[in-house]
Scaffold this motif. Structure first.
Motif, PDB file in Angstrom:
ATOM      1  N   TRP A  15      -7.878  -4.254  10.149  1.00 40.38           N
ATOM      2  CA  TRP A  15      -7.971  -4.428   8.689  1.00 40.38           C
ATOM      3  C   TRP A  15      -7.604  -3.153   7.949  1.00 40.38           C
ATOM      4  O   TRP A  15      -6.948  -3.202   6.905  1.00 40.38           O
ATOM      5  CB  TRP A  15      -9.363  -4.905   8.288  1.00 40.38           C
ATOM      6  CG  TRP A  15      -9.576  -6.351   8.592  1.00 40.38           C
ATOM      7  CD1 TRP A  15     -10.356  -6.879   9.568  1.00 40.38           C
ATOM      8  CD2 TRP A  15      -8.967  -7.468   7.925  1.00 40.38           C
ATOM      9  NE1 TRP A  15     -10.275  -8.253   9.555  1.00 40.38           N
ATOM     10  CE2 TRP A  15      -9.433  -8.636   8.556  1.00 40.38           C
ATOM     11  CE3 TRP A  15      -8.068  -7.579   6.867  1.00 40.38           C
ATOM     12  CZ2 TRP A  15      -9.034  -9.921   8.152  1.00 40.38           C
ATOM     13  CZ3 TRP A  15      -7.680  -8.856   6.478  1.00 40.38           C
ATOM     14  CH2 TRP A  15      -8.150  -9.996   7.103  1.00 40.38           C
ATOM     15  N   VAL A  16      -8.005  -2.001   8.488  1.00 38.93           N
ATOM     16  CA  VAL A  16      -7.643  -0.724   7.847  1.00 38.93           C
ATOM     17  C   VAL A  16      -6.127  -0.566   7.836  1.00 38.93           C
ATOM     18  O   VAL A  16      -5.548  -0.075   6.868  1.00 38.93           O
ATOM     19  CB  VAL A  16      -8.344   0.460   8.558  1.00 38.93           C
ATOM     20  CG1 VAL A  16      -7.742   1.787   8.153  1.00 38.93           C
ATOM     21  CG2 VAL A  16      -9.834   0.446   8.262  1.00 38.93           C
ATOM     22  N   GLY A  17      -5.464  -1.005   8.903  1.00 34.99           N
ATOM     23  CA  GLY A  17      -4.008  -0.930   8.961  1.00 34.99           C
ATOM     24  C   GLY A  17      -3.307  -1.826   7.961  1.00 34.99           C
ATOM     25  O   GLY A  17      -2.145  -1.613   7.627  1.00 34.99           O
ATOM     26  N   LEU A  18      -4.013  -2.819   7.453  1.00 33.80           N
ATOM     27  CA  LEU A  18      -3.434  -3.734   6.466  1.00 33.80           C
ATOM     28  C   LEU A  18      -3.577  -3.208   5.034  1.00 33.80           C
ATOM     29  O   LEU A  18      -2.871  -3.672   4.133  1.00 33.80           O
ATOM     30  CB  LEU A  18      -4.096  -5.109   6.602  1.00 33.80           C
ATOM     31  CG  LEU A  18      -3.401  -6.311   6.012  1.00 33.80           C
ATOM     32  CD1 LEU A  18      -1.997  -6.469   6.562  1.00 33.80           C
ATOM     33  CD2 LEU A  18      -4.196  -7.574   6.280  1.00 33.80           C
ATOM     34  N   LEU A  19      -4.449  -2.239   4.813  1.00 33.00           N
ATOM     35  CA  LEU A  19      -4.674  -1.727   3.451  1.00 33.00           C
ATOM     36  C   LEU A  19      -3.410  -1.233   2.741  1.00 33.00           C
ATOM     37  O   LEU A  19      -3.223  -1.533   1.564  1.00 33.00           O
ATOM     38  CB  LEU A  19      -5.726  -0.612   3.469  1.00 33.00           C
ATOM     39  CG  LEU A  19      -7.170  -1.070   3.578  1.00 33.00           C
ATOM     40  CD1 LEU A  19      -8.097   0.136   3.661  1.00 33.00           C
ATOM     41  CD2 LEU A  19      -7.557  -1.967   2.432  1.00 33.00           C
ATOM     42  N   PRO A  20      -2.539  -0.471   3.402  1.00 32.13           N
ATOM     43  CA  PRO A  20      -1.321  -0.046   2.694  1.00 32.13           C
ATOM     44  C   PRO A  20      -0.476  -1.208   2.177  1.00 32.13           C
ATOM     45  O   PRO A  20       0.237  -1.062   1.172  1.00 32.13           O
ATOM     46  CB  PRO A  20      -0.565   0.781   3.734  1.00 32.13           C
ATOM     47  CG  PRO A  20      -1.630   1.276   4.655  1.00 32.13           C
ATOM     48  CD  PRO A  20      -2.640   0.164   4.724  1.00 32.13           C
ATOM     49  N   SER A  21      -0.571  -2.359   2.826  1.00 31.26           N
ATOM     50  CA  SER A  21       0.193  -3.524   2.366  1.00 31.26           C
ATOM     51  C   SER A  21      -0.292  -4.023   1.012  1.00 31.26           C
ATOM     52  O   SER A  21       0.498  -4.585   0.242  1.00 31.26           O
ATOM     53  CB  SER A  21       0.122  -4.653   3.391  1.00 31.26           C
ATOM     54  OG  SER A  21       0.813  -4.285   4.556  1.00 31.26           O
ATOM     55  N   LEU A  22      -1.569  -3.832   0.714  1.00 35.69           N
ATOM     56  CA  LEU A  22      -2.066  -4.217  -0.614  1.00 35.69           C
ATOM     57  C   LEU A  22      -1.378  -3.397  -1.692  1.00 35.69           C
ATOM     58  O   LEU A  22      -0.952  -3.930  -2.721  1.00 35.69           O
ATOM     59  CB  LEU A  22      -3.580  -4.050  -0.684  1.00 35.69           C
ATOM     60  CG  LEU A  22      -4.394  -4.935   0.246  1.00 35.69           C
ATOM     61  CD1 LEU A  22      -5.877  -4.599   0.135  1.00 35.69           C
ATOM     62  CD2 LEU A  22      -4.142  -6.396  -0.032  1.00 35.69           C
ATOM     63  N   ALA A  23      -1.268  -2.101  -1.447  1.00 33.54           N
ATOM     64  CA  ALA A  23      -0.542  -1.249  -2.398  1.00 33.54           C
ATOM     65  C   ALA A  23       0.927  -1.644  -2.436  1.00 33.54           C
ATOM     66  O   ALA A  23       1.555  -1.649  -3.502  1.00 33.54           O
ATOM     67  CB  ALA A  23      -0.700   0.221  -2.026  1.00 33.54           C
ATOM     68  N   LEU A  27       2.232  -4.612  -1.981  1.00 37.20           N
ATOM     69  CA  LEU A  27       2.362  -5.824  -2.796  1.00 37.20           C
ATOM     70  C   LEU A  27       2.304  -5.473  -4.280  1.00 37.20           C
ATOM     71  O   LEU A  27       3.115  -5.970  -5.075  1.00 37.20           O
ATOM     72  CB  LEU A  27       1.260  -6.823  -2.438  1.00 37.20           C
ATOM     73  CG  LEU A  27       1.229  -8.105  -3.273  1.00 37.20           C
ATOM     74  CD1 LEU A  27       2.521  -8.894  -3.109  1.00 37.20           C
ATOM     75  CD2 LEU A  27       0.025  -8.954  -2.877  1.00 37.20           C
ATOM     76  N   ALA A  28       1.379  -4.604  -4.654  1.00 36.76           N
ATOM     77  CA  ALA A  28       1.260  -4.207  -6.064  1.00 36.76           C
ATOM     78  C   ALA A  28       2.528  -3.499  -6.538  1.00 36.76           C
ATOM     79  O   ALA A  28       3.007  -3.753  -7.645  1.00 36.76           O
ATOM     80  CB  ALA A  28       0.032  -3.316  -6.254  1.00 36.76           C
ATOM     81  N   VAL A  29       3.081  -2.617  -5.708  1.00 35.90           N
ATOM     82  CA  VAL A  29       4.313  -1.917  -6.084  1.00 35.90           C
ATOM     83  C   VAL A  29       5.450  -2.910  -6.289  1.00 35.90           C
ATOM     84  O   VAL A  29       6.184  -2.837  -7.278  1.00 35.90           O
ATOM     85  CB  VAL A  29       4.700  -0.860  -5.020  1.00 35.90           C
ATOM     86  CG1 VAL A  29       6.113  -0.341  -5.241  1.00 35.90           C
ATOM     87  CG2 VAL A  29       3.714   0.293  -5.025  1.00 35.90           C
ATOM     88  N   VAL A  30       5.590  -3.847  -5.371  1.00 38.32           N
ATOM     89  CA  VAL A  30       6.668  -4.840  -5.481  1.00 38.32           C
ATOM     90  C   VAL A  30       6.508  -5.659  -6.761  1.00 38.32           C
ATOM     91  O   VAL A  30       7.475  -5.845  -7.517  1.00 38.32           O
ATOM     92  CB  VAL A  30       6.703  -5.745  -4.234  1.00 38.32           C
ATOM     93  CG1 VAL A  30       7.602  -6.952  -4.447  1.00 38.32           C
ATOM     94  CG2 VAL A  30       7.171  -4.946  -3.025  1.00 38.32           C
ATOM     95  N   VAL A  31       5.304  -6.131  -7.032  1.00 39.02           N
ATOM     96  CA  VAL A  31       5.075  -6.927  -8.246  1.00 39.02           C
ATOM     97  C   VAL A  31       5.383  -6.094  -9.488  1.00 39.02           C
ATOM     98  O   VAL A  31       6.087  -6.565 -10.401  1.00 39.02           O
ATOM     99  CB  VAL A  31       3.626  -7.465  -8.281  1.00 39.02           C
ATOM    100  CG1 VAL A  31       3.280  -8.031  -9.642  1.00 39.02           C
ATOM    101  CG2 VAL A  31       3.438  -8.515  -7.201  1.00 39.02           C
ATOM    102  N   LEU A  32       4.903  -4.874  -9.535  1.00 39.78           N
ATOM    103  CA  LEU A  32       5.151  -4.014 -10.708  1.00 39.78           C
ATOM    104  C   LEU A  32       6.642  -3.719 -10.878  1.00 39.78           C
ATOM    105  O   LEU A  32       7.164  -3.751 -11.994  1.00 39.78           O
ATOM    106  CB  LEU A  32       4.363  -2.710 -10.595  1.00 39.78           C
ATOM    107  CG  LEU A  32       2.855  -2.827 -10.753  1.00 39.78           C
ATOM    108  CD1 LEU A  32       2.167  -1.534 -10.325  1.00 39.78           C
ATOM    109  CD2 LEU A  32       2.486  -3.187 -12.191  1.00 39.78           C
ATOM    110  N   LEU A  33       7.319  -3.436  -9.784  1.00 46.79           N
ATOM    111  CA  LEU A  33       8.753  -3.133  -9.874  1.00 46.79           C
ATOM    112  C   LEU A  33       9.569  -4.351 -10.281  1.00 46.79           C
ATOM    113  O   LEU A  33      10.470  -4.246 -11.115  1.00 46.79           O
ATOM    114  CB  LEU A  33       9.269  -2.590  -8.544  1.00 46.79           C
ATOM    115  CG  LEU A  33       8.894  -1.162  -8.199  1.00 46.79           C
ATOM    116  CD1 LEU A  33       9.316  -0.829  -6.781  1.00 46.79           C
ATOM    117  CD2 LEU A  33       9.517  -0.184  -9.182  1.00 46.79           C
ATOM    118  N   LEU A  34       9.256  -5.495  -9.688  1.00 45.43           N
ATOM    119  CA  LEU A  34      10.018  -6.702 -10.045  1.00 45.43           C
ATOM    120  C   LEU A  34       9.737  -7.113 -11.485  1.00 45.43           C
ATOM    121  O   LEU A  34      10.650  -7.534 -12.197  1.00 45.43           O
ATOM    122  CB  LEU A  34       9.700  -7.840  -9.072  1.00 45.43           C
ATOM    123  CG  LEU A  34      10.243  -7.645  -7.662  1.00 45.43           C
ATOM    124  CD1 LEU A  34       9.791  -8.773  -6.755  1.00 45.43           C
ATOM    125  CD2 LEU A  34      11.759  -7.516  -7.668  1.00 45.43           C
TER     126      LEU A  34
END
Length: 160
Positions: A133-141, A143-150
């Motif tokens: 689960w700790v390894g998945l945390l960067p993916s949350l950021a 996803l947020a970066v992708v949404v903000l950029l798009l």
């Protein structure tokens, strides 16, 4: 009284996608830190391997835990490189930033999900759930970066 130019203030302020990309870089560093802290303290990874393979000798368990450490470290270093590329593209306001960030997000999330969910021959997950689960945390950021950029990219396209 000196009047401030609002355009200059806005230009100097980091954008939300850039700040979020820096957060992703920090999440990746934190995930690596958790991995090494575990190795130096409780060694949850070795205990997880021992639970799945009770007949293995302590030296074989340490060898397997060391192999995982090398693999996860390499994944972390590649993640840091991905964040560095994303940060550079976002900071320079490159048109390719949303697409590169999206590609890196997809690859990074696929690897993180694989690490979280893969089953080994014992029938248990390869990693202890905490480390997965700790390894998945960067993916949350990510996803947020992708949404903000798009979103920013689409807003910019609608204006022109």
């Amino acid at each position: 009284m000196i009047e401030r130019n609002r355009d200059v203030d806005v230009a100097r302020r980091p954008s939300p996608p850039l700040l979020t990309a820096y957060a992703g870089l920090l999440f990746t560093l934190a995930a690596l830190a958790v991995l090494y802290a575990d190795r130096l303290t409780g060694n949850l990874l070795a205990a997880h391997i021992q639970d799945g393979y009770p007949d293995l000798s302590p030296s074989r368990i340490e060898e397997a835990a060391g192999t995982y450490l090398v693999y996860l470290s390499a994944v972390g270093v590649l993640g840091l490189a991905g964040w560095a590329i994303t940060i550079r593209l976002v900071a320079r306001r490159r048109r390719s930033a949303p697409w590169v960030a999206t590609g890196l997000f997809i690859v990074g999330t696929a690897v993180a999900l694989f690490d979280l969910l893969v089953r080994d021959t014992s029938g248990d997950t390869g990693l202890p759930p905490l480390l997965g689960w700790v390894g998945l945390l960067p993916s949350l950021a990510g996803l947020a970066v992708v949404v903000l950029l798009l979103r920013t990219s689409l807003l910019h396209t609608e204006r022109h």
